[in-house]
Design a protein around this motif. Structure first.
Motif, PDB file in Angstrom:
ATOM      1  N   ALA A  59     -21.458  35.159 -20.493  1.00 36.54           N
ATOM      2  CA  ALA A  59     -20.170  35.728 -20.102  1.00 36.54           C
ATOM      3  C   ALA A  59     -20.054  35.869 -18.583  1.00 36.54           C
ATOM      4  N   SER A  60     -20.871  35.129 -17.866  1.00 33.80           N
ATOM      5  CA  SER A  60     -20.796  35.092 -16.398  1.00 33.80           C
ATOM      6  C   SER A  60     -21.018  36.448 -15.733  1.00 33.80           C
ATOM      7  N   SER A  61     -21.814  37.303 -16.327  1.00 38.45           N
ATOM      8  CA  SER A  61     -22.021  38.624 -15.722  1.00 38.45           C
ATOM      9  C   SER A  61     -22.844  38.557 -14.442  1.00 38.45           C
ATOM     10  N   GLY A  62     -23.686  37.528 -14.333  1.00 38.23           N
ATOM     11  CA  GLY A  62     -24.528  37.404 -13.138  1.00 38.23           C
ATOM     12  C   GLY A  62     -25.751  38.301 -13.156  1.00 38.23           C
ATOM     13  N   ARG A  63     -25.947  39.049 -14.253  1.00 36.50           N
ATOM     14  CA  ARG A  63     -27.092  39.967 -14.301  1.00 36.50           C
ATOM     15  C   ARG A  63     -28.414  39.234 -14.118  1.00 36.50           C
ATOM     16  N   VAL A 103     -29.098  36.498 -12.480  1.00 36.98           N
ATOM     17  CA  VAL A 103     -29.311  36.116 -11.086  1.00 36.98           C
ATOM     18  C   VAL A 103     -29.696  37.349 -10.272  1.00 36.98           C
ATOM     19  N   GLN A 160     -25.957  30.936 -10.683  1.00 39.47           N
ATOM     20  CA  GLN A 160     -24.666  30.893 -11.357  1.00 39.47           C
ATOM     21  C   GLN A 160     -23.862  29.728 -10.806  1.00 39.47           C
ATOM     22  N   ASP A 161     -23.107  29.074 -11.698  1.00 41.99           N
ATOM     23  CA  ASP A 161     -22.141  28.093 -11.207  1.00 41.99           C
ATOM     24  C   ASP A 161     -21.179  28.851 -10.298  1.00 41.99           C
ATOM     25  N   PRO A 162     -20.969  28.371  -9.066  1.00 42.09           N
ATOM     26  CA  PRO A 162     -20.162  29.151  -8.111  1.00 42.09           C
ATOM     27  C   PRO A 162     -18.714  29.351  -8.533  1.00 42.09           C
ATOM     28  N   GLU A 163     -18.195  28.488  -9.427  1.00 40.70           N
ATOM     29  CA  GLU A 163     -16.804  28.650  -9.836  1.00 40.70           C
ATOM     30  C   GLU A 163     -16.655  29.371 -11.160  1.00 40.70           C
ATOM     31  N   THR A 164     -17.448  29.001 -12.143  1.00 37.53           N
ATOM     32  CA  THR A 164     -17.288  29.614 -13.465  1.00 37.53           C
ATOM     33  C   THR A 164     -18.209  30.805 -13.670  1.00 37.53           C
ATOM     34  N   GLY A 165     -19.211  30.936 -12.804  1.00 39.39           N
ATOM     35  CA  GLY A 165     -20.161  32.032 -12.943  1.00 39.39           C
ATOM     36  C   GLY A 165     -21.147  31.859 -14.086  1.00 39.39           C
ATOM     37  N   THR A 224     -24.957  39.584 -23.288  1.00 39.98           N
ATOM     38  CA  THR A 224     -24.606  38.814 -24.471  1.00 39.98           C
ATOM     39  C   THR A 224     -25.835  38.162 -25.108  1.00 39.98           C
TER      40      THR A 224
END
Lengths: 64, 418
Positions: free
Chosen positions: A11-15, A17, A26-31, A57
């Protein structure tokens, strides 16, 4: 240790990373998370586990 | 001390045996959730309650159950249009509940909209903001120190930092902060009428729409301009864009501002913890954990996450039928003794502080969580280096708290220093 991300759950939370920028990015656009170090050395095991434990998730799997 | 509290709701005739949710806090323990909620967590962790409008809802209070429920997209929906969904307050019915945005949508629409935003909230983007946030905090401290004691730490610092950051991100004038802070409070407060909230919500929406118009004619390098581009590409409707920007504005300041202020207060009340923090400012692992513990201990988003069941679901040994409103009390989860021994103690070295559900869980976990963590870490790092002898300028008993908003708040934080 083998680290994998199920990107369909991410869910692109970035946790991940945040906990381990040496194993995840993370993908810089979609996270969306990607594994940049699939077979990390032992000194990174703890942070790999942290990332997996704190993924909101449960998208990260760790195989020993 | 005073505590702005929720009124007793008397709504239409309802079963008398259901307690009102949320109950009021104990004024002598302002950092702790109401003791009834802790009792429910022990004895009836999944139970029905009565809400502000007299309707019923289910409340889930145990950490394990809250986490499991928030991750369960099959059984729980965040969409207020679904039958059975109940809003937190009249204000939410009037404003936030009417939005179609990532907060109020399920996947796949939720993910589609989130991906329009996420690039500003990645670890990398936040890293780029760091020097700018440092400068801001230092500048505000310079001004405060130059003026001399006493100061209001909430109004003069804690409120300004995250507000400034969200203004920079969205591309809104910082000078307008009192206007939108005031309207943000009015459209989320639990004690304002539907009409008051609707008016405030509309004023904020009109304001954002005017800003959006200026981005269309004079594009800048900010999130509102980028979203304007998404609108022009047909990926978001104008009305939804305005609602989304309004939500980001509201969500982006009050939570962090009050966590900053309340964490300062909590540290001042726990001098042994403050001493530990002061001696470990150079230890990144300690600081990261300390911030998690402050977030857990305060868990300021204290009125629970809202969902509605879309099928019968078993949770905590109880079956909740479909089309029922459900409240996941994540702030209660953060005080679950079975997960956090001595949960009512602030312990900056607590080994599992990271298990906090302050930001929620599952796909809807707070978009701004990493930014919030960074802001808090920078704030405490700079504050305790520059003003190590900061203390309250009034007795603790005179601090005024406000539990009538979805974010637990402190009205002001009068402080002094040598």
């Amino acid at each position: 240790m083998k680290v994998k991300v199920n990107t369909s759950l991410c869910a692109s939370s970035g946790r991940c990373v945040w906990h381990s920028g040496r194993i995840f990015d993370q993908d810089p656009e979609t996270g969306i998370a990607k594994v940049i170090n699939e077979n990390p050395p032992p000194e990174l095991y703890a942070e790999a586990q942290d990332a997996a434990d704190n993924c909101p998730t449960r998208a990260i799997s760790i195989e020993q | 001390m005073s505590l702005t509290q929720l009124p007793d709701s008397s709504g239409p005739a309802q079963p008398d045996d259901l307690p009102l949710y949320p109950p009021k806090r104990d004024m002598t323990r302002p950092f702790d959730p109401p003791s009834e909620l802790l009792a429910w967590q022990r004895d009836q962790p999944v139970r029905e309650v009565r809400l502000w409008d007299g309707s019923k809802a289910w409340v889930i209070t145990r950490h394990e159950d809250v986490q499991s429920a928030l991750r369960n997209e099959e059984a729980f929906s965040a969409d207020p249009r679904r039958p059975g969904f109940t809003e937190k307050s009249a204000a939410y019915s009037a404003v936030m509940g009417t939005d179609r945005n990532l907060r109020t949508m399920d996947n796949p629409e939720h993910g589609q909209q989130k991906r329009m935003l996420v690039r500003d909230f990645t670890v990398k983007s936040i890293g780029q903001l760091e020097p700018v946030i440092r400068n801001m905090i230092n500048q505000l401290l310079d001004e405060m120190l130059a003026k001399g004691p006493p100061a209001d730490f909430y109004g003069d610092l804690a409120f300004l930092v995250p507000t400034w950051v969200i203004c920079e991100m969205l591309g809104l004038p910082f000078d307008d902060r009192h206007f939108f802070a005031d309207r943000a409070t009015q459209c989320t407060s639990h004690v304002v009428s539907f009409e008051t909230a609707a008016t405030a919500g509309k004023e904020l929406a009109d304001y954002i729409d005017r800003m959006l118009e200026s981005k269309l004619t004079d594009p800048k390098d900010d999130l509102l301009t980028r979203l304007a581009g998404e609108m022009q590409a047909g990926r978001i409707e104008r009305e939804d864009l305005v609602g989304l920007a309004r939500f980001l504005l509201i969500a982006g300041h009050e939570t962090t501002a009050n966590t900053m202020a309340l964490s300062t207060l909590a540290l001042l009340q726990n001098p042994d913890q403050l001493q530990d923090l002061r001696t470990n400012l150079d230890n990144p692992a300690f600081m990261a954990n300390a911030i998690e513990e402050m977030l857990r201990y305060l868990s300021v988003a204290h009125t629970g996450r809202r969902r509605v069941t879309i099928k019968d679901v078993e949770i905590g040994g109880v079956t909740i039928p479909a089309e029922q409103p459900v409240i996941m009390a994540n702030n209660l989860a953060d005080r679950d003794e079975s997960v956090f021994p001595n949960a009512d103690r602030l312990d900056l070295r607590r080994p599992n502080a990271r298990a906090t559900l302050v930001f929620g869980y599952g796909v809807h976990q707070c978009l701004g969580q990493l930014l919030t963590r960074r802001e808090l870490a920078l704030y405490h790092d700079i504050l305790w280096r520059r003003v190590p002898d900061l203390r309250l300028a009034v007795p603790f008993s005179e601090i005024e708290f406000d539990e009538t908003r979805p974010v637990y708040a402190v009205e002001a934080l009068p402080v002094t220093w040598s």
